[in-house]
Design a protein around this motif. Structure first.
Motif, mmCIF file in Angstrom:
data_model
loop_
_atom_site.group_PDB
_atom_site.id
_atom_site.type_symbol
_atom_site.label_atom_id
_atom_site.label_comp_id
_atom_site.label_asym_id
_atom_site.label_seq_id
_atom_site.Cartn_x
_atom_site.Cartn_y
_atom_site.Cartn_z
ATOM 1 N N ARG A 291 42.328 41.642 -2.044
ATOM 2 C CA ARG A 291 41.901 42.123 -0.723
ATOM 3 C C ARG A 291 40.397 42.181 -0.631
ATOM 4 N N ALA A 292 39.756 42.504 -1.720
ATOM 5 C CA ALA A 292 38.297 42.548 -1.690
ATOM 6 C C ALA A 292 37.722 41.170 -1.441
ATOM 7 N N ILE B 89 37.935 47.493 9.373
ATOM 8 C CA ILE B 89 37.014 46.365 9.160
ATOM 9 C C ILE B 89 37.681 45.044 9.529
ATOM 10 N N GLU B 90 38.937 44.873 9.111
ATOM 11 C CA GLU B 90 39.640 43.635 9.427
ATOM 12 C C GLU B 90 39.840 43.480 10.928
ATOM 13 N N THR C 49 37.923 40.209 2.267
ATOM 14 C CA THR C 49 37.026 40.893 3.190
ATOM 15 C C THR C 49 35.568 40.613 2.898
ATOM 16 N N LYS D 143 44.244 44.745 -5.229
ATOM 17 C CA LYS D 143 43.005 45.293 -4.679
ATOM 18 C C LYS D 143 41.881 44.280 -4.774
ATOM 19 N N GLU E 271 39.522 49.674 5.392
ATOM 20 C CA GLU E 271 39.802 48.247 5.316
ATOM 21 C C GLU E 271 40.479 47.744 6.593
#
Length: 412
Positions: free
Chosen positions: A11-12, A219-220, A15, A8, A216
């Motif tokens: 991934r943060a 957003i990607e 982004t 996690k 997520e």
């Protein structure tokens, strides 16, 4: 749980939204203001000014003169004038030779040319890029001395012609990039900024507003579509679904005044060369062109002449020989101004008609007369005779002097 937490966090990081990268002018002001020689040559105003000076120098013939009995006599058929004006003996001809030297003169540590010589016989002039030159100086601030290294081989200063700008040691000069790094950095980064705008296809910066929180994956996908939109591909389109709204950001002051800033920067760069900006625009008048030549080119000509007189003359020649550019062609001006100047010279009796015709590359007419006054008395400077057309009389200056002496003796 630990594995999921690390995933996690990764991934943060992926982004994380990065700040805009196209404000290069602001970055230039906040960061380093030094640009390279190659970057400087991308600035049109700077490149045009260097070309103007280099073109003028390459078009002017260099002549060798000898002072004899108070007169300057041109020395013809000397190998050195051929090397300077035509074939240098190197792979570069004379035009390319001067262009390369002057580019290094303005943008590097100086222009360097090796003098090929065998027992006082000159064989060639060989341009050496200033990046291949290394200077080894002594530590004495009064009796300065240095050696020149090229690829590890040591040479003496007299082995090279050196064109040095604002030098303080006679070994290397100070480039325009070093002295005026800020204005050149702003001009260069203005071009980078404009290029960045073109790459984006003219798309404006702005913000996306969403009425609900995006996941997520959404957003990607949105970020990927947005990057494709700014990649200057006309086929790329961003579709905003329900709940998304684009709000355009207002233009910055730099965007709104980009052309005005470019013109101002060009004018400031021309000041560094003492060249009127209208010359590089191609709209200069004859007076502006002459002023640009006098202020921007003539100082460089003097630098070249001093370097040639120091390094290309033998010690026994330095008391009576000298090199000089023939600048009369560049200073002629337009035909009206030129002929008015000739008229003044003839009427003031310091120019003859055939001398004027020689300056205009016209054949001589054999007119050796000059006017002495009243528009009716002619004097032949070679035979020292005076002819008066009204009375059709010819007399000699020597006879007149003799008559005056006889008259004085009779009075006594």
């Amino acid at each position: 749980m630990g594995w999921f937490n690390r995933k996690k966090e990764s991934r943060a990081d992926e982004t994380t939204v990065t700040p805009p990268a196209d404000d290069v002018l602001l970055k230039a002001l906040l960061g380093s203001t030094t640009i390279t020689k190659e970057q400087a040559l991308n600035i049109p105003a700077l490149k045009s000014c260097i070309n103007f000076v280099a073109d003028a120098v390459s078009m002017l013939p260099i002549k060798l003169y000898k002072q004899e009995n108070g007169k300057a006599i041109e020395v013809k058929d000397d190998i050195r004038t051929k090397l300077l004006n035509d074939d240098t003996g190197d792979t570069l001809d004379a035009v390319q030779f001067w262009r390369a030297l002057l580019s290094d003169y303005f943008l590097g540590k100086g222009g360097y040319a090796y003098i090929g010589k065998e027992k006082n016989q000159y064989r060639g002039l060989y341009y050496v890029d200033e990046t291949n030159i290394s200077i080894i100086k002594n530590v004495d601030p009064i009796f300065k001395d240095y050696d020149i290294l090229v690829n590890g081989k040591t040479y003496k200063p007299y082995d090279f012609i050196k064109l040095l700008r604002n030098t303080k040691d006679g070994a290397q000069g100070i480039s325009i990039i070093e002295e005026n790094s800020l204005i050149l950095s702003v001009a260069y980064n203005s071009l980078v900024y404009e290029e960045n705008l073109v790459k984006k296809g003219g798309n404006k910066k702005g913000f996306l507003k969403s009425q609900r929180k995006l996941g997520e994956v959404a957003i990607e996908a949105l970020k990927t579509a947005w990057r494709n939109l700014y990649s200057n591909n006309s086929e790329n389109v961003v579709v905003l679904n329900d709940g998304l709204e684009f709000q355009e950001a207002s233009n910055t002051s730099v965007e709104m005044q980009l052309n005005e800033n470019k013109e101002t920067n060009s004018a400031e760069i021309c000041k560094l060369f003492n060249i009127p900006v209208n010359i590089i625009k191609g709209t200069a008048s004859s007076k502006e062109y002459t002023n640009g030549f006098k202020m921007g080119v003539m100082p460089v000509l003097i630098v070249i002449q001093c370097a040639l007189n120091r390094e290309l003359l033998l010690e026994k020649e330095k008391s009576s020989f000298y090199f000089a550019f023939d600048t009369k062609e560049m200073l002629k001006g337009d035909i009206k101004e030129r002929f008015e100047a000739y008229k003044t010279g003839i009427e003031a009796n310091f120019l003859q008609i055939d001398e004027v015709r020689f300056m205009e590359d016209l054949p001589a007419l054999g007119l050796k007369w000059i006017k002495l006054g009243l528009d009716s008395v002619l004097y032949d400077v070679e035979t020292k005779t005076i002819y008066t057309p009204n009375t059709n009389q010819t007399s000699s200056i020597d006879n007149l002097k003799g008559g005056e002496n006889d008259a004085n003796r009779n009075k006594e």
